[in-house]
Enzyme design. Structure first.
Site, PDB file in Angstrom:
ATOM      1  N   ASP A  96     -44.033  22.734 -30.088  1.00 46.72           N
ATOM      2  CA  ASP A  96     -42.677  23.149 -29.727  1.00 46.72           C
ATOM      3  C   ASP A  96     -41.949  23.744 -30.929  1.00 46.72           C
ATOM      4  O   ASP A  96     -42.388  23.620 -32.076  1.00 46.72           O
ATOM      5  CB  ASP A  96     -41.866  21.946 -29.230  1.00 46.72           C
ATOM      6  CG  ASP A  96     -42.470  21.298 -27.992  1.00 46.72           C
ATOM      7  OD1 ASP A  96     -43.304  21.950 -27.337  1.00 46.72           O
ATOM      8  OD2 ASP A  96     -42.100  20.142 -27.698  1.00 46.72           O
ATOM      9  N   TYR A 168     -51.092  12.817 -33.420  1.00 50.37           N
ATOM     10  CA  TYR A 168     -49.767  13.234 -33.876  1.00 50.37           C
ATOM     11  C   TYR A 168     -49.101  12.075 -34.619  1.00 50.37           C
ATOM     12  O   TYR A 168     -49.388  10.904 -34.362  1.00 50.37           O
ATOM     13  CB  TYR A 168     -48.875  13.622 -32.701  1.00 50.37           C
ATOM     14  CG  TYR A 168     -49.116  15.001 -32.138  1.00 50.37           C
ATOM     15  CD1 TYR A 168     -48.332  16.079 -32.525  1.00 50.37           C
ATOM     16  CD2 TYR A 168     -50.128  15.217 -31.207  1.00 50.37           C
ATOM     17  CE1 TYR A 168     -48.538  17.344 -31.997  1.00 50.37           C
ATOM     18  CE2 TYR A 168     -50.351  16.475 -30.673  1.00 50.37           C
ATOM     19  CZ  TYR A 168     -49.547  17.542 -31.070  1.00 50.37           C
ATOM     20  OH  TYR A 168     -49.769  18.794 -30.556  1.00 50.37           O
TER      21      TYR A 168
END
Length: 398
Positions: A96, A168
């Site tokens: 993003d 992540y």
């Protein structure tokens, strides 16, 4: 702890205009002697200045910067520039806007001189053969994008479809767990209850810089307790396994199969104090993630650790019968830490492609060293970005 500087070989900032009249003169290799082969690039980047990874004509993106640098380095032809499928471009993740990475993997066909592909001594590894090409590409990239590794792969390698798992990290400032943050804001003269509808436009800062700075100076002194860290861990553990995550993304309805995701682990690390502020690193490992999924998972877990909602709320959010609107934690705390290609490595080795290195960047050596260095750069950037921009303070207020 994370106070390091980025040391890239011959890094210089590249201009971003694709219409530069000197582009043709800047090509560094002659096409007549080049050979086209498939490679995997391990990339690190700071996403602050970009509108995401994927090419978007209306925004500055990492992929667009990569394509321009590849062209200026003579690694893709003028005829193929702007048409990614002609050089078989694929990337393992779509990050993003504002999200960082130190392990984005891209596959593509590169045009390089035959000399770049060849080993110059019997002891050279495949990675060492491409050091010169990696350095030439780095020279044409801005200093917030790093080519950590360039490896030749099999012809059918695809970064998007052959990644098995991805990890992540989300760095949580401990003050998000402060049980009395509302009282602190109210005591500073902030009306936390009025005007919430007017604050739905996230492009505007709801708190003035002066007020946000004042509140940050107070909240940054907060230190998490063992109890709320344990509660945070218990909440994150509930995500492990296979669940429907339709409530943790958008445009997916309850019961739709694309909402199913498998989370292998979600762990909380010991807190660290950087520049007087405590941070709690968390790591999530899974096969793949939906848009906003990790940020929404973190948001719910933080609310639970702070005591705002009971831990049983996660069971409701993971139910196929529920359709909930969940808040999204700031993008600024998230970065892609590691990508895994175990299945590709097994298939490659079974086909006697032993001259090609495994795509495993956790093995000790120069590549792992560069990866660790850039990971520290990302962490340092997250800390500094919060100090300057106060995104998490604004997130609390909203």
């Amino acid at each position: 702890m994370y106070g390091v500087t980025l040391d890239l070989e011959e890094t210089t900032a590249a201009t971003t205009s694709a219409t530069d009249t000197n582009d043709d003169k800047n090509l560094e290799t002659e096409k007549k002697d080049t050979v086209k082969r498939k490679v995997a690039l391990l990339l690190g980047f700071l996403g602050t200045k970009y509108g995401g990874f994927q090419i978007n004509p209306e925004q500055k993106t990492i992929q667009a910067e990569m394509e321009l640098a590849l062209y200026r380095s003579g690694m893709i032809s003028k005829d193929n520039f702007g048409t990614q499928h002609k050089y078989s471009w694929s990337n393992s993740a779509r990050t993003d806007k504002g999200v960082h990475a130190c392990a984005q993997v891209c596959s593509l066909k590169l045009e390089l001189p035959e000399n770049d592909w060849e080993a110059h001594t019997d002891n050279n590894t495949v990675e060492e053969r491409l050091v010169g090409a990696r350095q030439r590409l780095q020279k044409n990239l801005p200093d917030d994008i790093c080519v950590i590794s360039m490896n030749r792969t099999t012809r059918n390698f695809c970064a998007k479809t052959q990644r098995d798992r991805v990890r992540y990290q989300y760095m949580i400032p401990s003050f998000l767990l402060h049980p009395d943050w509302r009282t602190i804001m109210t005591e500073q003269g902030v009306d936390i209850n009025s005007g919430r509808e007017a604050r739905e436009n996230y492009s505007k800062m709801p708190l003035s810089v002066e007020m946000a700075t004042k509140i940050q100076l107070i909240l940054r002194e907060y230190r998490s307790t063992e109890d709320n860290r344990n509660l945070l861990q218990s909440a994150l553990k509930k995500y492990e396994g296979t669940h429907p995550f339709h409530n943790f993304t958008k445009n997916i309805k309850p019961g739709q199969p694309q909402g199913q995701r498998f989370i292998e682990s979600f762990e909380v690390s010991d807190p660290v104090i950087v520049d007087g502020m405590e941070w709690i690193p968390t790591e999530v490992l899974g096969q793949s993630f939906l848009l906003h999924q990790i940020r929404k998972m973190v948001c719910v877990a933080v609310d639970i650790a702070r005591g705002a909602v009971p831990i049983e709320f996660i069971d409701k959010a993971l139910s196929n019968k529920e359709n909930l609107a969940l808040h999204v934690a700031p993008a600024q705390g998230l970065f892609l830490e590691m990508s895994y290609f175990d299945g590709y490595n097994r298939r490659k080795n079974s086909q006697s492609n032993h001259d090609l290195l495994d795509l495993n960047w956790t093995v000790d050596g120069p590549v792992k060293d560069r990866w660790i260095q850039f990971r520290d750069v990302v962490r340092d950037h997250i800390v500094q970005e919060e100090k300057n921009e106060m995104n998490f303070i604004q997130y609390l207020f909203r």
